[in-house]
Design a protein around this motif. Structure first.
Motif, PDB file in Angstrom:
ATOM      1  N   SER A 153      31.354 -24.310 -13.280  1.00 16.45           N
ATOM      2  CA  SER A 153      32.123 -25.261 -12.469  1.00 16.45           C
ATOM      3  C   SER A 153      31.212 -26.148 -11.635  1.00 16.45           C
ATOM      4  O   SER A 153      31.497 -27.333 -11.447  1.00 16.45           O
ATOM      5  CB  SER A 153      33.150 -24.541 -11.593  1.00 16.45           C
ATOM      6  N   ALA A 154      30.084 -25.634 -11.140  1.00 20.07           N
ATOM      7  CA  ALA A 154      29.146 -26.465 -10.385  1.00 20.07           C
ATOM      8  C   ALA A 154      28.486 -27.495 -11.300  1.00 20.07           C
ATOM      9  O   ALA A 154      28.316 -28.656 -10.915  1.00 20.07           O
ATOM     10  CB  ALA A 154      28.082 -25.606  -9.711  1.00 20.07           C
ATOM     11  N   ALA A 155      28.118 -27.087 -12.507  1.00 21.99           N
ATOM     12  CA  ALA A 155      27.493 -28.023 -13.451  1.00 21.99           C
ATOM     13  C   ALA A 155      28.454 -29.146 -13.807  1.00 21.99           C
ATOM     14  O   ALA A 155      28.091 -30.322 -13.788  1.00 21.99           O
ATOM     15  CB  ALA A 155      27.053 -27.281 -14.712  1.00 21.99           C
ATOM     16  N   GLY A 167      35.025 -20.607 -14.672  1.00 17.27           N
ATOM     17  CA  GLY A 167      34.167 -21.511 -13.914  1.00 17.27           C
ATOM     18  C   GLY A 167      33.047 -20.825 -13.159  1.00 17.27           C
ATOM     19  O   GLY A 167      32.028 -21.432 -12.849  1.00 17.27           O
ATOM     20  N   ALA A 168      33.216 -19.548 -12.857  1.00 20.16           N
ATOM     21  CA  ALA A 168      32.183 -18.800 -12.135  1.00 20.16           C
ATOM     22  C   ALA A 168      31.073 -18.295 -13.061  1.00 20.16           C
ATOM     23  O   ALA A 168      30.049 -17.799 -12.592  1.00 20.16           O
ATOM     24  CB  ALA A 168      32.806 -17.616 -11.401  1.00 20.16           C
ATOM     25  N   THR A 169      31.245 -18.440 -14.364  1.00 20.78           N
ATOM     26  CA  THR A 169      30.241 -18.011 -15.337  1.00 20.78           C
ATOM     27  C   THR A 169      28.933 -18.744 -15.074  1.00 20.78           C
ATOM     28  O   THR A 169      28.924 -19.955 -14.877  1.00 20.78           O
ATOM     29  CB  THR A 169      30.722 -18.288 -16.777  1.00 20.78           C
ATOM     30  N   ARG A 170      27.826 -18.024 -15.072  1.00 17.80           N
ATOM     31  CA  ARG A 170      26.515 -18.610 -14.822  1.00 17.80           C
ATOM     32  C   ARG A 170      25.964 -19.230 -16.101  1.00 17.80           C
ATOM     33  O   ARG A 170      26.208 -18.753 -17.212  1.00 17.80           O
ATOM     34  CB  ARG A 170      25.531 -17.560 -14.293  1.00 17.80           C
ATOM     35  N   TRP A 202      22.905 -30.948 -17.555  1.00 15.59           N
ATOM     36  CA  TRP A 202      23.660 -29.815 -17.014  1.00 15.59           C
ATOM     37  C   TRP A 202      25.144 -30.140 -16.987  1.00 15.59           C
ATOM     38  O   TRP A 202      25.979 -29.296 -17.302  1.00 15.59           O
ATOM     39  CB  TRP A 202      23.166 -29.458 -15.608  1.00 15.59           C
ATOM     40  N   CYS A 203      25.490 -31.360 -16.608  1.00 15.28           N
ATOM     41  CA  CYS A 203      26.894 -31.783 -16.574  1.00 15.28           C
ATOM     42  C   CYS A 203      27.524 -31.646 -17.962  1.00 15.28           C
ATOM     43  O   CYS A 203      28.598 -31.074 -18.104  1.00 15.28           O
ATOM     44  CB  CYS A 203      27.000 -33.238 -16.104  1.00 15.28           C
ATOM     45  N   ALA A 204      26.847 -32.198 -18.972  1.00 15.70           N
ATOM     46  CA  ALA A 204      27.405 -32.175 -20.330  1.00 15.70           C
ATOM     47  C   ALA A 204      27.609 -30.743 -20.818  1.00 15.70           C
ATOM     48  O   ALA A 204      28.652 -30.410 -21.388  1.00 15.70           O
ATOM     49  CB  ALA A 204      26.492 -32.945 -21.284  1.00 15.70           C
ATOM     50  N   ALA A 205      26.626 -29.884 -20.570  1.00 23.31           N
ATOM     51  CA  ALA A 205      26.750 -28.488 -20.995  1.00 23.31           C
ATOM     52  C   ALA A 205      27.850 -27.773 -20.213  1.00 23.31           C
ATOM     53  O   ALA A 205      28.642 -27.012 -20.784  1.00 23.31           O
ATOM     54  CB  ALA A 205      25.419 -27.759 -20.817  1.00 23.31           C
ATOM     55  N   GLY A 206      27.930 -28.012 -18.915  1.00 19.58           N
ATOM     56  CA  GLY A 206      28.973 -27.388 -18.092  1.00 19.58           C
ATOM     57  C   GLY A 206      30.358 -27.857 -18.476  1.00 19.58           C
ATOM     58  O   GLY A 206      31.299 -27.057 -18.546  1.00 19.58           O
ATOM     59  N   ASP A 207      30.500 -29.158 -18.738  1.00 19.71           N
ATOM     60  CA  ASP A 207      31.792 -29.701 -19.148  1.00 19.71           C
ATOM     61  C   ASP A 207      32.209 -29.104 -20.488  1.00 19.71           C
ATOM     62  O   ASP A 207      33.370 -28.749 -20.699  1.00 19.71           O
ATOM     63  CB  ASP A 207      31.698 -31.229 -19.219  1.00 19.71           C
ATOM     64  N   PHE A 208      31.254 -28.953 -21.407  1.00 19.83           N
ATOM     65  CA  PHE A 208      31.534 -28.336 -22.707  1.00 19.83           C
ATOM     66  C   PHE A 208      31.987 -26.889 -22.526  1.00 19.83           C
ATOM     67  O   PHE A 208      32.993 -26.463 -23.106  1.00 19.83           O
ATOM     68  CB  PHE A 208      30.293 -28.395 -23.604  1.00 19.83           C
ATOM     69  N   ALA A 209      31.230 -26.127 -21.725  1.00 20.63           N
ATOM     70  CA  ALA A 209      31.578 -24.717 -21.497  1.00 20.63           C
ATOM     71  C   ALA A 209      32.966 -24.592 -20.877  1.00 20.63           C
ATOM     72  O   ALA A 209      33.736 -23.699 -21.225  1.00 20.63           O
ATOM     73  CB  ALA A 209      30.535 -24.057 -20.607  1.00 20.63           C
ATOM     74  N   ASP A 210      33.292 -25.513 -19.983  1.00 20.18           N
ATOM     75  CA  ASP A 210      34.580 -25.485 -19.302  1.00 20.18           C
ATOM     76  C   ASP A 210      35.731 -25.893 -20.228  1.00 20.18           C
ATOM     77  O   ASP A 210      36.689 -25.143 -20.401  1.00 20.18           O
ATOM     78  CB  ASP A 210      34.530 -26.423 -18.089  1.00 20.18           C
ATOM     79  N   ARG A 211      35.623 -27.064 -20.838  1.00 22.40           N
ATOM     80  CA  ARG A 211      36.768 -27.614 -21.583  1.00 22.40           C
ATOM     81  C   ARG A 211      36.852 -27.198 -23.043  1.00 22.40           C
ATOM     82  O   ARG A 211      37.943 -27.185 -23.598  1.00 22.40           O
ATOM     83  CB  ARG A 211      36.767 -29.134 -21.481  1.00 22.40           C
ATOM     84  N   VAL A 212      35.733 -26.849 -23.661  1.00 16.05           N
ATOM     85  CA  VAL A 212      35.764 -26.455 -25.080  1.00 16.05           C
ATOM     86  C   VAL A 212      35.707 -24.939 -25.228  1.00 16.05           C
ATOM     87  O   VAL A 212      36.549 -24.341 -25.888  1.00 16.05           O
ATOM     88  CB  VAL A 212      34.627 -27.133 -25.873  1.00 16.05           C
ATOM     89  N   HIS A 214      27.416 -32.210 -10.911  1.00 14.96           N
ATOM     90  CA  HIS A 214      26.302 -32.924 -11.526  1.00 14.96           C
ATOM     91  C   HIS A 214      26.744 -34.030 -12.484  1.00 14.96           C
ATOM     92  O   HIS A 214      25.910 -34.552 -13.227  1.00 14.96           O
ATOM     93  CB  HIS A 214      25.376 -31.937 -12.250  1.00 14.96           C
ATOM     94  N   CYS A 215      28.007 -34.375 -12.476  1.00 17.14           N
ATOM     95  CA  CYS A 215      28.492 -35.398 -13.399  1.00 17.14           C
ATOM     96  C   CYS A 215      28.569 -36.761 -12.729  1.00 17.14           C
ATOM     97  O   CYS A 215      29.085 -36.903 -11.631  1.00 17.14           O
ATOM     98  CB  CYS A 215      29.862 -35.015 -13.958  1.00 17.14           C
ATOM     99  N   ARG A 216      28.039 -37.742 -13.429  1.00 22.35           N
ATOM    100  CA  ARG A 216      28.153 -39.139 -13.023  1.00 22.35           C
ATOM    101  C   ARG A 216      28.418 -39.930 -14.294  1.00 22.35           C
ATOM    102  O   ARG A 216      28.039 -39.511 -15.392  1.00 22.35           O
ATOM    103  CB  ARG A 216      26.870 -39.621 -12.334  1.00 22.35           C
ATOM    104  N   LYS A 217      29.087 -41.029 -14.164  1.00 22.32           N
ATOM    105  CA  LYS A 217      29.336 -41.874 -15.331  1.00 22.32           C
ATOM    106  C   LYS A 217      28.038 -42.573 -15.698  1.00 22.32           C
ATOM    107  O   LYS A 217      27.337 -43.080 -14.844  1.00 22.32           O
ATOM    108  CB  LYS A 217      30.407 -42.931 -15.031  1.00 22.32           C
ATOM    109  N   ILE A 218      27.705 -42.573 -16.973  1.00 22.86           N
ATOM    110  CA  ILE A 218      26.490 -43.223 -17.467  1.00 22.86           C
ATOM    111  C   ILE A 218      26.899 -44.491 -18.195  1.00 22.86           C
ATOM    112  O   ILE A 218      27.626 -44.446 -19.179  1.00 22.86           O
ATOM    113  CB  ILE A 218      25.683 -42.288 -18.389  1.00 22.86           C
ATOM    114  N   TRP A 219      26.449 -45.628 -17.729  1.00 20.40           N
ATOM    115  CA  TRP A 219      26.751 -46.902 -18.376  1.00 20.40           C
ATOM    116  C   TRP A 219      26.052 -46.953 -19.716  1.00 20.40           C
ATOM    117  O   TRP A 219      24.931 -46.483 -19.814  1.00 20.40           O
ATOM    118  CB  TRP A 219      26.269 -48.055 -17.474  1.00 20.40           C
ATOM    119  N   PRO A 220      26.594 -47.440 -20.786  1.00 21.90           N
ATOM    120  CA  PRO A 220      27.828 -48.184 -20.952  1.00 21.90           C
ATOM    121  C   PRO A 220      29.014 -47.330 -21.364  1.00 21.90           C
ATOM    122  O   PRO A 220      29.959 -47.816 -21.966  1.00 21.90           O
ATOM    123  CB  PRO A 220      27.489 -49.174 -22.039  1.00 21.90           C
TER     124      PRO A 220
END
Length: 132
Positions: free
Chosen positions: A116-118, A68-71, A53-63, A122-128
């Motif tokens: 914006s919620a996604a 941000g209110a879009t569902r 969800w984070c990756a898709a939300g970040d893509f929708a937001d920045r690309v 829902h974003c956390r850094k994933i190692w590595p």
């Protein structure tokens, strides 16, 4: 197998070429737009469902630069097969019934969350993954 061979194989996998249109989200996962309203996040063995969800939300937001209110809904039905990514949609007509996130409090109870919620909750850094 020696640690050096395993490390070399891991580095090679991380450096594999991505499609030209691939986007690396802030959590290190990849997202690709596959239609005007759909975003695919390929399988990543390190990822939890909320990481997708984070990756898709970040893509929708920045690309895609949607408001941000879009569902956003999950378009891929549950259960997801091992090794398969998840597709998300901004079009409620394309949502997979019963495959969204549970929501508490106010807001629609249709399995969707806002872009914006996604991207924000829902974003956390994933190692590595190494952020700049």
């Amino acid at each position: 197998m020696s640690r050096g061979v395993i490390l070399a194989a891991g580095i090679a996998a991380l450096m594999a070429p991505l499609p030209a249109s691939a986007f690396t989200a802030k959590n290190g996962m990849v997202a690709v737009q596959i239609s005007p309203t759909e975003i695919a996040v390929p399988h990543d063995s390190r990822g939890r469902e909320t990481d997708y969800w984070c990756a898709a939300g970040d893509f929708a937001d920045r690309v895609m630069r949607v408001d941000g209110a879009t569902r956003m809904w999950r378009a891929s039905p549950k259960p997801r097969e091992a090794g398969v990514g998840i597709t998300f949609t901004l079009d409620p007509a394309k949502k997979a019934e019963g495959a969204g996130l549970s929501s508490f409090g106010s807001g629609p109870k249709d399995g969707s969350i806002s872009v914006s919620a996604a991207a924000g909750n829902h974003c956390r850094k994933i190692w590595p993954f190494i952020a700049d």
